[in-house]
Structures are given as C-alpha cells and as structure tokens.
Motif scaffolding. Structure first.
Motif, short mmCIF file in Angstrom:
data_model
loop_
_atom_site.label_atom_id
_atom_site.label_comp_id
_atom_site.label_asym_id
_atom_site.label_seq_id
_atom_site.Cartn_x
_atom_site.Cartn_y
_atom_site.Cartn_z
N TYR A 158 0.86 -1.17 0.00
CA TYR A 158 0.00 0.00 0.00
C TYR A 158 0.90 1.23 0.00
O TYR A 158 1.74 1.39 0.89
CB TYR A 158 -0.90 0.00 1.24
N GLY A 159 0.76 2.10 -0.99
CA GLY A 159 1.57 3.31 -1.04
C GLY A 159 0.84 4.44 -1.74
O GLY A 159 0.56 4.36 -2.94
N TYR A 160 0.48 5.47 -0.96
CA TYR A 160 -0.28 6.60 -1.51
C TYR A 160 0.19 7.91 -0.87
O TYR A 160 0.75 7.93 0.23
CB TYR A 160 -1.78 6.46 -1.23
N THR A 191 0.62 -8.36 9.47
CA THR A 191 1.56 -7.45 10.10
C THR A 191 1.95 -6.37 9.10
O THR A 191 2.50 -6.70 8.04
CB THR A 191 2.83 -8.17 10.57
N PRO A 192 1.68 -5.08 9.36
CA PRO A 192 2.10 -4.01 8.45
C PRO A 192 3.54 -3.58 8.76
O PRO A 192 3.92 -3.43 9.93
CB PRO A 192 1.11 -2.89 8.74
N ILE A 193 4.34 -3.39 7.71
CA ILE A 193 5.73 -2.98 7.86
C ILE A 193 5.94 -1.73 7.02
O ILE A 193 5.77 -1.75 5.80
CB ILE A 193 6.70 -4.09 7.41
N GLN A 194 6.31 -0.62 7.66
CA GLN A 194 6.47 0.63 6.94
C GLN A 194 7.74 0.61 6.09
O GLN A 194 8.77 0.10 6.50
CB GLN A 194 6.53 1.82 7.91
N LYS A 195 7.64 1.16 4.89
CA LYS A 195 8.76 1.30 3.98
C LYS A 195 9.12 2.78 3.87
O LYS A 195 8.24 3.63 3.71
CB LYS A 195 8.42 0.72 2.60
N TYR A 196 10.42 3.07 3.92
CA TYR A 196 10.84 4.46 4.06
C TYR A 196 11.38 5.08 2.77
O TYR A 196 11.59 6.28 2.71
CB TYR A 196 11.91 4.57 5.15
N ASN A 197 11.61 4.28 1.75
CA ASN A 197 12.03 4.84 0.46
C ASN A 197 11.57 3.93 -0.67
O ASN A 197 11.00 2.86 -0.43
CB ASN A 197 13.55 5.05 0.42
N ARG A 198 11.82 4.36 -1.89
CA ARG A 198 11.31 3.63 -3.05
C ARG A 198 11.96 2.26 -3.20
O ARG A 198 11.30 1.29 -3.61
CB ARG A 198 11.56 4.47 -4.30
N VAL A 199 13.22 2.13 -2.85
CA VAL A 199 13.91 0.84 -2.97
C VAL A 199 13.28 -0.19 -2.05
O VAL A 199 13.04 -1.34 -2.44
CB VAL A 199 15.42 1.00 -2.68
N GLU A 200 13.00 0.21 -0.79
CA GLU A 200 12.38 -0.71 0.16
C GLU A 200 10.97 -1.08 -0.27
O GLU A 200 10.55 -2.24 -0.15
CB GLU A 200 12.35 -0.09 1.55
N CYS A 222 2.98 7.73 2.22
CA CYS A 222 2.85 6.58 3.13
C CYS A 222 2.99 5.29 2.33
O CYS A 222 2.26 5.08 1.36
CB CYS A 222 1.50 6.63 3.83
N ALA A 223 3.93 4.44 2.73
CA ALA A 223 4.16 3.17 2.03
C ALA A 223 4.30 2.06 3.06
O ALA A 223 5.04 2.18 4.03
CB ALA A 223 5.42 3.26 1.17
N PHE A 224 3.58 0.95 2.81
CA PHE A 224 3.60 -0.19 3.72
C PHE A 224 3.65 -1.49 2.92
O PHE A 224 3.14 -1.58 1.80
CB PHE A 224 2.35 -0.23 4.61
N SER A 225 4.27 -2.49 3.52
CA SER A 225 4.15 -3.87 3.06
C SER A 225 3.37 -4.62 4.13
O SER A 225 3.69 -4.54 5.32
CB SER A 225 5.54 -4.49 2.87
N VAL A 226 2.32 -5.32 3.72
CA VAL A 226 1.46 -6.05 4.65
C VAL A 226 1.68 -7.54 4.42
O VAL A 226 1.41 -8.05 3.33
CB VAL A 226 -0.03 -5.67 4.45
#
Length: 324
Positions: A158-160, A191-200, A222-226
């Motif tokens: 999820y990234g918006y 479990t949601p895991i926040q991503k801090y840049n485009r590579v992640e 805001c970008a997350f991997s769930v």
C-alpha cells in the motif's frame, strides 16, 4: 510388519508430533484471542497520532486503512478543518475532495490512476472555542498491489500520497495540510511494515535503481508492506496436516468406508475457516492442494474397495468349487 507398514507408521508418528508441536505453539502465541500482541497488527505513518490537533482546531486529516482475511482493503477516516482554512478557501460553498496519488510500485511503471475518496459535507461547530469544521470520509475499498490467490503467502503493498483539494471552475486548488496521519489497523493475521524509500517499497533487484530511489519519502507519503504473521502460517499448516489423518486411515484400513466422506467434510470446514466459501469460483493456490487430497483419498479408497470386492468374489468362487 513389512517395510511399507514401518514407513507408514513412522510417517504417522512424525505427523502426530508435528500436530502437537504446532498446537502448543499456537497456544503460546495466543494473547487474549490474538495471534501475537495486538500492536503487531497496527502501524502508522505521517504525523504522529494525537488528539491535540483536533482539540486546538488545527487542520488535520486522519486516514484509517483496514482489511479482512480475504485481503480486501478498506479506507475510512475523518477530517478537521480550522476556521482560518474554512474561510480562506470558502469551504462552505466549495466542495472539499480527496485524492490518493499512488506511489511507484515497480521500476519503469508510472502510476496514472488516482483513487478518489468522497468527503462528507463539513459540519461547523460554531459553539466550540476553535470554531473548526469536521467531516467523515466515505468508506470505500482501495487498490493494493498483491495477489490474494497466493494465500497464505500473500503479501500486499500500500503506497499513496493523500491530497485534499477543491475545484474552482476548471482549476484544481490543492490544500496544504501539515497534520496528515495514516493508521494501518490490520486484521489479526497480518503485520504491516512501513517502507521508508522507493527501494524498500518496490523491493526489486533491478538495474534501473538510481541514487534518488534511496531518498526518503516525504512527510505525507505513506508506504507499507502487509505480510501474514508467522503464527498464522503455523495455524494454516496445522489445519492442512489435519487433512492427512483421513489419508493415513485409508492406507491403514483394508476396506476404507467413510474416510472419503470424512476428507470432504474436513476440507470443507478448513476451507471456510481459512478463506471463507468460494465466491464466483475464484480459486486460491491452496484449493489445488485440497483438490489433490480429495483425489488421492478417493483414488486409494476406490482401489482398495475394488481389491476387496475381487477377494470376496474369488472367495465365493473357491467356496462354490469346493462344495462340488
């Protein structure tokens, strides 16, 4: 006891040990009915969650992202507009809107489709000291990157970037809100895991990666991997291993009877518990495993039944021959 029965018995013992080990692991992970701690299924990004902005009448946008076991994501939230912003943009007459600009999810792909979220009419509280206005966002499903059919190894991204705006004729006027918070309130299995840049966030090994891709996201992006919890994957494994019990009974019994029906019932229950009933014939990868178990139990049961019938016929023939 022949070698085949010894191997079958050893397999049955290993299966029972694995079942009990998985069972006690799930009991250990159970905390007030949750798989793991309650905080493991929640996260946030943007402005830290606080009620101070609302109490002081500051501009604040709060987004809440939820999901269910089937991997469907929903967006809701609320909005607080200060008196200064309300009067400056004449929001009593101009309809406030919200768009979600998707972040790049793959190298070489530029997102062009925006998510439009309806903002309910603003309600002003003139009696309050802040004289701010308040509105709810109309709940709606949102698009995420991921394949639900890969259950239970499905992951979602999820990234918006949320942007509030209104239309002045044909011109689009964006509002600059400082306080924007996105709350990820996932179901018990995620479990949601926040991503801090485009590579992640993109998470692809690609020669197109540039130095600017390591740059941190902006305060409103805001970008997350769930991902599925490890304890939930153990629960799925535990239920799948239960399917092996009727199969072992089929191999042990010379004349299997109700084992095939027992397999159908167990698979139906496990399927409904894990992902619910089949909708529009959408099949998950795990459904092919269920189908293989049904075919295997049915084939072994049928072969053994045919052999048993042949033995009975031979016994009847031999008995009839000896009577002469």
């Amino acid at each position: 006891m022949n070698a085949g029965k010894k191997i079958l018995g050893l397999t049955a013992m290993l299966l029972m040990l694995t079942l009990w080990a998985s069972y006690f692991y799930v009991i250990k992970e159970n905390r007030d009915g949750q798989l793991g701690g309650a905080g493991e299924s929640t996260a946030w990004c943007g402005t830290p969650p606080s009620t101070e902005a609302a109490l002081l009448g500051k501009d604040q946008l709060t987004l809440r992202v939820t999901n269910n076991l089937r991997g469907e994501f929903m967006l809701s939230g609320s909005l607080v507009v200060s008196e200064r912003t309300f009067n400056r943009y004449d929001l009593g007459r101009n309809e406030l809107r919200l768009r979600l600009e998707p972040l790049q999810w793959s190298y070489g792909v530029t997102p062009i489709f925006l998510e439009q979220v309806k903002v309910q009419p603003l309600s002003r509280n003139l009696a309050s000291p802040t004289k701010s206005a308040y509105a709810e966002l109309e709940p709606r499903p949102i698009g995420v990157q991921g394949q639900v059919t890969e259950f239970p190894f499905d992951t979602y991204r999820y990234g918006y970037k949320p942007v509030l705006y209104y239309l002045k004729g044909s011109e689009r006027i964006d509002l600059r809100f400082k306080n924007i918070t996105t709350l990820m309130d996932m179901s018990n299995t995620f479990t949601p895991i926040q991503k801090y840049n485009r590579v992640e966030y993109i998470n692809e090994k690609n020669s197109m990666i540039r130095d600017e891709d390591y740059k941190a996201y902006g305060p409103h992006e805001c970008a997350f991997s769930v991902e599925r919890k490890g304890s939930f994957k153990v629960v799925v494994l535990l239920l799948l291993l239960v399917l092996c019990l009727p199969l072992l009974h089929v191999f042990y019994r010379d004349e299997p009877g109700v084992d095939f029906l027992a397999t159908l019932v167990v698979i139906a229950v496990v399927r409904v518990v894990l992902v619910g009933p089949v909708q529009d014939f959408q099949l998950y990868n795990i459904d092919f495993l269920f189908g293989a178990a049904i075919l295997l139990v049915g084939s072994v049961s049928l072969i053994k039944a045919m052999r048993a019938n042949s033995r009975r016929e031979m016994a009847l023939k031999s008995g009839a021959t000896s009577s002469w």
